[in-house]
Design an enzyme around this catalytic site. Structure first.
Site: not given
Length: 101
Positions: A8-9
């Site tokens: 994810c980020a």
């Protein structure tokens, strides 16, 4: 052993989901490794990856990641937004395993 990597980020929310998936796999006596990391660390990851799951917030990277990893035999998918938001480790694990069929 099936090796699942979540990206994810920043790696924060996928870390929580990773633990829920590990708990689910343990309850089912499945030989599965689940690792979470920010997408920026993926390039330097040296371990085996069988399934690569993207957090919904980085769906914009899906095509690029598929292009790189599917050539290597890695199954790539975006985690369902509802399952991600509710941290439904059982469902995310089920969906990941379906990719191997």
């Amino acid at each position: 052993m099936i090796n699942i990597v979540l990206i994810c980020a920043a790696g924060m929310s996928t870390s929580m989901l990773m633990q829920k998936m590990k708990d689910s796999a343990k309850k089912r006596n499945l030989d599965i490794s689940v690792l979470a990391m920010p997408e920026g660390r993926l390039d330097t990851h040296k371990g085996q990856i069988d399934i690569l799951l993207l957090g919904p917030q980085i769906i914009y990277l899906e095509d690029k990641i598929r292009e790189i990893y599917e050539k290597k035999g890695v199954k790539v998918a975006v985690i369902d937004m509802v399952d991600y938001g509710s941290m439904n480790g059982d469902k995310v694990l089920d969906d990941a395993l379906l990719l191997l069929e």
